[in-house]
Motif scaffolding. Sequence first.
Motif, PDB file in Angstrom:
ATOM      1  N   SER A 260       0.831  -1.201   0.000  1.00 17.71           N
ATOM      2  CA  SER A 260       0.000   0.000   0.000  1.00 17.71           C
ATOM      3  C   SER A 260       0.869   1.255   0.000  1.00 17.71           C
ATOM      4  CB  SER A 260      -0.910  -0.001   1.235  1.00 17.71           C
ATOM      5  OG  SER A 260      -1.654   1.197   1.305  1.00 17.71           O
ATOM      6  N   GLY A 261       0.521   2.214  -0.862  1.00 21.07           N
ATOM      7  CA  GLY A 261       1.240   3.478  -0.928  1.00 21.07           C
ATOM      8  C   GLY A 261       2.496   3.442  -1.766  1.00 21.07           C
ATOM      9  N   THR A 262       2.732   2.348  -2.488  1.00 22.15           N
ATOM     10  CA  THR A 262       3.945   2.238  -3.298  1.00 22.15           C
ATOM     11  C   THR A 262       3.585   2.102  -4.773  1.00 22.15           C
ATOM     12  OG1 THR A 262       4.063  -0.183  -3.111  1.00 22.15           O
ATOM     13  CG2 THR A 262       5.149   1.126  -1.388  1.00 22.15           C
ATOM     14  N   ARG A 263       4.616   2.159  -5.602  1.00 23.38           N
ATOM     15  CA  ARG A 263       4.468   1.953  -7.037  1.00 23.38           C
ATOM     16  C   ARG A 263       5.590   1.055  -7.519  1.00 23.38           C
ATOM     17  NH1 ARG A 263       4.529   7.672  -9.590  1.00 23.38           N
ATOM     18  NH2 ARG A 263       3.014   7.979  -7.915  1.00 23.38           N
ATOM     19  N   VAL A 264       5.323   0.311  -8.576  1.00 20.09           N
ATOM     20  CA  VAL A 264       6.321  -0.614  -9.087  1.00 20.09           C
ATOM     21  C   VAL A 264       6.177  -0.704 -10.604  1.00 20.09           C
ATOM     22  CG1 VAL A 264       4.810  -2.627  -8.790  1.00 20.09           C
ATOM     23  CG2 VAL A 264       7.282  -2.942  -8.850  1.00 20.09           C
ATOM     24  N   ALA A 265       7.325  -0.758 -11.288  1.00 15.46           N
ATOM     25  CA  ALA A 265       7.308  -0.974 -12.735  1.00 15.46           C
ATOM     26  C   ALA A 265       6.873  -2.410 -13.005  1.00 15.46           C
ATOM     27  CB  ALA A 265       8.685  -0.701 -13.325  1.00 15.46           C
ATOM     28  N   TYR A 266       5.974  -2.572 -13.959  1.00 17.76           N
ATOM     29  CA  TYR A 266       5.433  -3.901 -14.239  1.00 17.76           C
ATOM     30  C   TYR A 266       5.747  -4.294 -15.676  1.00 17.76           C
ATOM     31  CZ  TYR A 266       2.193  -7.835 -14.388  1.00 17.76           C
ATOM     32  OH  TYR A 266       1.646  -9.089 -14.501  1.00 17.76           O
ATOM     33  N   HIS A 267       6.204  -5.538 -15.831  1.00 17.35           N
ATOM     34  CA  HIS A 267       6.488  -6.095 -17.154  1.00 17.35           C
ATOM     35  C   HIS A 267       5.696  -7.393 -17.289  1.00 17.35           C
ATOM     36  CE1 HIS A 267       9.849  -3.243 -17.473  1.00 17.35           C
ATOM     37  NE2 HIS A 267      10.127  -3.574 -16.220  1.00 17.35           N
ATOM     38  N   TRP A 268       5.079  -7.587 -18.437  1.00 20.05           N
ATOM     39  CA  TRP A 268       4.266  -8.778 -18.638  1.00 20.05           C
ATOM     40  C   TRP A 268       5.127 -10.032 -18.517  1.00 20.05           C
ATOM     41  CZ3 TRP A 268      -0.646  -7.928 -18.290  1.00 20.05           C
ATOM     42  CH2 TRP A 268      -1.197  -6.734 -18.751  1.00 20.05           C
ATOM     43  N   PRO A 269       4.802 -10.946 -17.590  1.00 21.50           N
ATOM     44  CA  PRO A 269       5.578 -12.185 -17.486  1.00 21.50           C
ATOM     45  C   PRO A 269       5.520 -13.017 -18.762  1.00 21.50           C
ATOM     46  CG  PRO A 269       4.238 -11.853 -15.526  1.00 21.50           C
ATOM     47  CD  PRO A 269       3.793 -10.841 -16.530  1.00 21.50           C
ATOM     48  N   ASP A 270       4.342 -13.038 -19.394  1.00 22.73           N
ATOM     49  CA  ASP A 270       4.179 -13.780 -20.640  1.00 22.73           C
ATOM     50  C   ASP A 270       4.078 -12.770 -21.776  1.00 22.73           C
ATOM     51  OD1 ASP A 270       3.683 -15.489 -22.691  1.00 22.73           O
ATOM     52  OD2 ASP A 270       1.711 -16.154 -21.986  1.00 22.73           O
ATOM     53  N   ALA A 271       5.224 -12.368 -22.283  1.00 22.53           N
ATOM     54  CA  ALA A 271       5.243 -11.363 -23.347  1.00 22.53           C
ATOM     55  C   ALA A 271       4.802 -11.927 -24.683  1.00 22.53           C
ATOM     56  CB  ALA A 271       6.646 -10.768 -23.475  1.00 22.53           C
ATOM     57  N   SER A 272       4.626 -13.262 -24.756  1.00 19.27           N
ATOM     58  CA  SER A 272       4.212 -13.866 -26.021  1.00 19.27           C
ATOM     59  C   SER A 272       2.725 -13.664 -26.290  1.00 19.27           C
ATOM     60  CB  SER A 272       4.534 -15.363 -26.022  1.00 19.27           C
ATOM     61  OG  SER A 272       3.781 -16.038 -25.020  1.00 19.27           O
ATOM     62  N   ALA A 273       1.957 -13.295 -25.247  1.00 18.43           N
ATOM     63  CA  ALA A 273       0.531 -13.061 -25.442  1.00 18.43           C
ATOM     64  C   ALA A 273       0.321 -11.857 -26.349  1.00 18.43           C
ATOM     65  CB  ALA A 273      -0.155 -12.831 -24.097  1.00 18.43           C
ATOM     66  N   ARG A 274      -0.714 -11.915 -27.174  1.00 18.71           N
ATOM     67  CA  ARG A 274      -1.013 -10.795 -28.056  1.00 18.71           C
ATOM     68  C   ARG A 274      -1.237  -9.535 -27.233  1.00 18.71           C
ATOM     69  NH1 ARG A 274      -5.037 -14.096 -29.472  1.00 18.71           N
ATOM     70  NH2 ARG A 274      -6.546 -12.422 -29.116  1.00 18.71           N
ATOM     71  N   ALA A 275      -0.842  -8.401 -27.788  1.00 19.48           N
ATOM     72  CA  ALA A 275      -0.948  -7.140 -27.051  1.00 19.48           C
ATOM     73  C   ALA A 275      -2.388  -6.855 -26.643  1.00 19.48           C
ATOM     74  CB  ALA A 275      -0.391  -5.997 -27.895  1.00 19.48           C
ATOM     75  N   ASN A 276      -3.362  -7.204 -27.499  1.00 17.80           N
ATOM     76  CA  ASN A 276      -4.761  -6.929 -27.177  1.00 17.80           C
ATOM     77  C   ASN A 276      -5.381  -8.002 -26.295  1.00 17.80           C
ATOM     78  OD1 ASN A 276      -4.915  -9.014 -28.985  1.00 17.80           O
ATOM     79  ND2 ASN A 276      -6.324  -8.005 -30.405  1.00 17.80           N
ATOM     80  N   ALA A 277      -4.572  -8.979 -25.850  1.00 19.46           N
ATOM     81  CA  ALA A 277      -5.075 -10.031 -24.964  1.00 19.46           C
ATOM     82  C   ALA A 277      -4.371 -10.011 -23.615  1.00 19.46           C
ATOM     83  CB  ALA A 277      -4.907 -11.398 -25.622  1.00 19.46           C
ATOM     84  N   ARG A 278      -3.603  -8.968 -23.338  1.00 20.42           N
ATOM     85  CA  ARG A 278      -2.901  -8.875 -22.058  1.00 20.42           C
ATOM     86  C   ARG A 278      -3.817  -8.227 -21.032  1.00 20.42           C
ATOM     87  NH1 ARG A 278       2.868  -6.712 -24.558  1.00 20.42           N
ATOM     88  NH2 ARG A 278       3.370  -8.642 -25.699  1.00 20.42           N
ATOM     89  N   ARG A 279      -4.117  -8.978 -19.990  1.00 22.26           N
ATOM     90  CA  ARG A 279      -5.072  -8.546 -18.979  1.00 22.26           C
ATOM     91  C   ARG A 279      -4.455  -8.695 -17.590  1.00 22.26           C
ATOM     92  NH1 ARG A 279      -6.774  -7.072 -23.214  1.00 22.26           N
ATOM     93  NH2 ARG A 279      -8.725  -7.668 -24.235  1.00 22.26           N
ATOM     94  N   LEU A 280      -4.940  -7.886 -16.658  1.00 22.33           N
ATOM     95  CA  LEU A 280      -4.496  -7.950 -15.271  1.00 22.33           C
ATOM     96  C   LEU A 280      -5.641  -8.407 -14.374  1.00 22.33           C
ATOM     97  CD1 LEU A 280      -2.438  -4.662 -14.708  1.00 22.33           C
ATOM     98  CD2 LEU A 280      -1.544  -6.988 -14.896  1.00 22.33           C
TER      99      LEU A 280
END
Length: 253
Positions: free
Chosen positions: A39-59
Amino acid sequence: WRRTKIVTLSPRMLLVNNSGRDLSVRQDGSDAPNTFLRSGTRVAYHWPDASARANARRLRLRPDEYGWDWSGALDPATPGSTWLMLRNTVSHAHTRVRVESREEGATLHVVVRSAQNRPPPYRIHNLTTLHVEVQQQNAESGRPHDILPYRSFDYAWAEPLQPPVLVVKARVKADVRNDSTLLGRFRLDELRSYPPTRVKHPGRDVTTDVYVTVRADGPTRVLMITDGARAPGRGGALGRSGAWSSRVSRLRA
């Protein structure tokens, strides 16, 4: 310095946790370890599965505490705000958060905020003696939400990428789900009244006419479920001027 070039490296996505509680975040459909976000922090996030299509990357996200289920999938690349309903499968507690996505330079900021002190996008009032259960159509996770007689429930979509349709059922007995009667499938952003549905009481020659109306209460869309004696505009208790507001005030209390 005329020949000097400056190259700035920025993360494509930055997760910001302003929700007031620690969170776990994961890529939908990936088996990679979860990302912890204090809580109260920020972190850079990189997709673990970069092979997924860009329009199919969900959180998906959830409070990093025992019993909380994963939220519905959301698309962080779509600018704007998304409401999420989160549910604890052990304590049956609920909470709502808002996820805001915005571009700042080359970085996509995904900010999670608590929405408990804000007017909810939707509210469901059960003004009948029946037990009501609601669930988003095609929702993958969680059981239906049960609303006791003469109670209200603040609601947000469990699966923001699924059709915004709410399936509503009613039953006479709290513990007998197989006797539920379908009241309908409703789009909560459409303000209108629906034809009544007759609910039969098991083992008795008794029926209850149930009416459903969607109204606006400021920024909140309110789904009113009433019986014949309280049907809005039909001469019942909620049909008289001022009675609807006073009844809802008592219900919230």
